[in-house]
Scaffold this active site. Structure first.
Site: not given
Ligand code: GLC
Length: 545
Positions: A96, A196, A246, A320-321
Site C-alpha cells: 500500500d 492510497d 483509490e 478498513h474505512d
Molecule cells: C485512505 C485510506 C485511509 C486513510 C486515508 C489517508 O482513504 O484508505 O485509511 O486514512 O487514505 O491516508
C-alpha cells in the site's frame, strides 16, 4: 498489463489480522502464519495495509519511512519471509503506497520544519498570517486542511490528519523519490501496489477559497493527475504489475482513463459512490437507510460505463474505512449468512476484480461499541467531538459512530471462539465484537454451508467460467427497487444474477432468455421458479446459467 481479470484480491488490515508475538497488535509474521487459510480460500493476491515506519496516528497511513518496517509489525526479514512463503503458495503481495502525503515525522518534513528550503518544496507550504489559513478547505478528518507553523510563519496543507502533510507532486524531485520507493519494493518481489487516495495528488496552480464546498473540487482528479500516474508507473517499470488506485470523490470519465490499458496508468480503480447511498445529503455523519434505487443506478452506471470505456473496476463492499456490509446492506440479526452470501455474489459476478476484506468471508459484523472509550480511530474521535459541538447528544453521536466509524471494520479477525477471538494471547488493541464466539474461522471451516464456503465457490467459479472475468454485463429491471439483476454474457455462455436486498419475498417475471436455465449458485436450496416467474426470498441470490 498484468493478468488480473480472473484474480481475486484479499485485503489484510495488518494491525488486526493476526498477532504472532502477544502484544495485542497484528503483525507480519501473523500474516505468514495464516497463509494456508488464504490459500484454502483461493485468493490470488493479498493487499496489505501499510506496516512501514510510522507514528501510527492513522494506523500506518502516516508513513515516516517508505522503505523501513515499523517494529510493531516486524522486521524486513519478516517481510521477505512473507513474500517467499506467499510466493510458494502462488499468492502475490500488493503493498500500500501512501503517496499523497507523508507523516510529519518523515525526515523530509522534519528537514522542512528545520528551515531547509529544498525540503519545504517537497510539501505545500504557504506564507500567511497565523489567524488566516490560505484557503477555507477542510480536512477529510474534520477541521481546517491547513496547519500553521509559527517559527516558519507558514501554513502547510494536510487533506487528512494534521500529522499527514500533503506532498508537492509538482516538484520533480518528489516524483523521483516515490519512483525509488516502488523500485525498492519491486526488488523485494512485491507483485502489485495499491495507491492510497492517488487522485488527490495533483493540486491546482492557484489556491483559492471554495465558496460552496470543502475544497475538493480543486484537487480531486487534479490538473496533472493522469500525467503523474503514468509517469510514476512507467518510470518505475510497474506497467505489468497489478495496480489499483483509490479514487476519492472521482468521476466515471476519469476512472475510465485511469484504468484503460491504452493509457498505461493503473490496472483498476476503487470508487466509493455506491458506498455513499446511506449518507444523508452526502454527509457521512448523517444517518439514513440505504437508498437502494440509487445503489442500483450507480452499479449500472459504473459497470456499463467502465465497460464502454474499456476501464476496469475493483469491485468491493468492505475495506478498513467502511462499516461491515452485512450490518449495512444486509440483515445481520435475522439473515446474516443469507445476506453475507447475497452481497458476495452480487459483486463477485460483476465485471471487475473482486476484493475481499478480512472477515467479510465469515460474514463479520460491525463492532457494536457503546462507549466512546472503545473507539481508537482518529476520524471517529474527531467527528465525535464535532458532532457534540453541532449539538448532538452523546447517545446520538454514539449511535452515528456505531454505524459509521471505521473501527467497525478494524476489529480483530475472528479466528476462533477462544479468548480474544484467537487473534492474540493478549488483550487486542481494539475489542472484537461479542459475536466472535459464533462467527469465526474455525466454525466456518467446520461448516460445509458457511459464508466462507460460499466465497470459496465464487472464487472457483471465476476460474472456471471465462464469462465471469471476461464477459459483458448488462443490467436489467431498472425499476425493481430492491432487486439487483444483471446478465453476463459472451459468445458461448450466459449468466443471470438476481440479488434481493429485501427482507421479504419479491416475485418477478423471469427474463425470457433465462427460461430453462438452471441454478449455478445461490444462497437458498433451490430457486422458486414457477410459470415464468421467480420468487426471491429475503436476501436471496440466484445465479442461473
Ligand atoms: C485512505 C485510506 C485511509 C486513510 C486515508 C489517508 O482513504 O484508505 O485509511 O486514512 O487514505 O491516508
Amino acid at each position: 498489463m498484468a493478468d488480473f481479470k480472473d484474480k481475486v484480491v484479499y485485503q489484510i488490515y495488518t494491525k488486526s489480522f493476526m498477532d504472532s508475538n502477544g502484544d495485542g497488535l497484528g503483525d507480519i509474521p501473523g500474516v505468514t502464519m495464516r497463509l494456508d487459510y488464504l490459500k484454502e480460500l483461493g485468493v490470488d493476491y493479498i493487499w496489505m495495509t501499510p506496516f512501514f515506519k510510522s507514528p501510527l496516528n492513522d494506523n500506518g497511513y502516516d508513513v515516516a519511512d517508505y522503505t523501513a518496517i515499523d517494529p510493531v509489525f516486524g522486521t524486513m526479514e519478516d517481510v521477505e519471509e512473507l513474500i517467499t512463503q506467499a510466493d510458494q503458495r502462488g499468492i502475490g503481495l500488493m503493498f500500500d503506497m501512501v503517496f499523497n502525503h507523508t507523516s510529519t515525522d518523515h525526515v523530509w518534513f522534519q528537514k522542512a520544519l528545520a528551515g531547509d528550503r529544498e525540503y519545504q518544496d517537497y510539501y505545500i507550504f504557504r506564507d500567511g498570517r497565523p489567524d488566516t489559513p490560505p484557503t477555507n478547505w477542510e480536512s477529510k478528518f474534520g477541521g481546517s486542511a491547513w496547519e500553521y507553523v509559527p517559527h516558519l510563519g507558514k501554513w502547510y496543507l494536510h487533506l487528512f490528519d494534521v500529522s499527514q502533510a500533503d506532498l508537492n507532486w509538482d516538484n520533480p524531485k518528489v516524483r523521483e523519490e516515490l519512483k525509488d520507493v516502488l523500485r525498492f519494493w519491486k526488488n523485494k518481489g512485491v507483485r502489485g501496489f495499491r495507491f492510497d487516495v492517488v487522485n488527490l495528488i495533483s493540486k491546482p496552480p492557484i489556491f483559492e477559497n471554495d465558496p460552496a464546498g470543502d475544497g475538493r473540487r480543486f484537487y480531486t482528479d487534479g490538473p496533472h493527475v493522469h500525467e503523474y500516474i503514468h509517469e510514476l508507473v512507467t518510470d518505475a517499470g510497474i506497467e505489468d504489475y497489478v495496480t489499483v488506485g483509490e479514487m476519492s470523490s472521482t468521476t466515471l470519465d476519469n476512472c475510465v482513463r485511469y484504468s484503460n490499458p491504452g493509457e498505461k496508468e493503473l490496472s483498476m480503480v476503487f470508487n466509493f459512490h455506491h458506498l455513499k447511498v446511506d449518507y444523508k445529503d452526502g454527509d457521512k455523519w448523517a444517518l439514513m437507510p440505504a437508498d437502494l434505487p440509487a445503489l442500483k443506478n450507480l452499479f449500472r452506471t459504473w459497470q456499463e460505463g467502465m465497460q464502454a470505456g474499456n476501464g476496469w473496476n475493483a469491485v468491493f463492499w468492505c475495506n478498513h474505512d467502511q462499516p461491515r456490509s452485512v450490518s449495512r446492506f444486509g440483515d445481520e440479526q435475522h439473515y446474516r449468512t443469507e445476506s453475507a452470501k447475497m452481497l458476495a455474489a452480487c459483486i463477485h459476478l460483476m465485471r471487475g476484480t473482486p476484493y475481499i476484506y478480512q472477515g467479510e468471508e465469515l460474514g463479520m459484523t460491525n463492532a457494536h461499541y457503546t462507549s466512546i472509550g472503545q473507539y481508537q480511530d482518529v476520524e471517529s474521535l474527531n467527528y465525535y467531538r464535532i458532532l457534540l459541538e453541532r449539538g448532538k447528544s452523546e447517545a446520538e453521536a454514539l449511535e452515528i459512530l456505531s454505524r459509521r466509524s471505521r473501527d467497525n471494520s478494524r476489529t480483530p479477525m475472528q479466528w476462533s471462539s477462544d479468548e480474544n477471538a484467537g487473534f492474540s494471547s493478549a488483550q487486542p488493541w481494539l475489542a472484537p465484537p461479542e459475536n466472535y464466539k459464533e462467527i469465526n474461522v474455525r466454525a466456518a471451516l467446520a461448516d460445509g454451508d458457511s459464508v466462507f464456503r460460499f466465497y470459496q465457490k465464487l472464487i472457483q467459479l471465476r476460474k472456471q467460467l471465462p464469462v465471469i472475468s471476461g464477459g459483458k454485463i448488462e443490467f436489467l429491471y431498472p425499476y425493481e427497487p430492491r432487486v439487483v439483476v444483471y446478465r453476463r454474457f459472451d459468445e458461448t455462455d450466459e449468466l443471470f444474477v438476481l440479488c434481493s436486498f429485501a427482507g421479504e419475498e419479491t416475485t418477478l417475471e423471469l427474463p425470457e432468455r433465462a427460461a430453462g436455465k438452471t441454478l449455478l449458485i445461490g444462497n437458498y436450496e433451490a430457486a422458486a421458479i414457477r410459470g415464468g416467474k421467480i420468487t426471491l426470498r429475503p436476501y436471496e441470490c440466484v445465479v442461473l446459467r
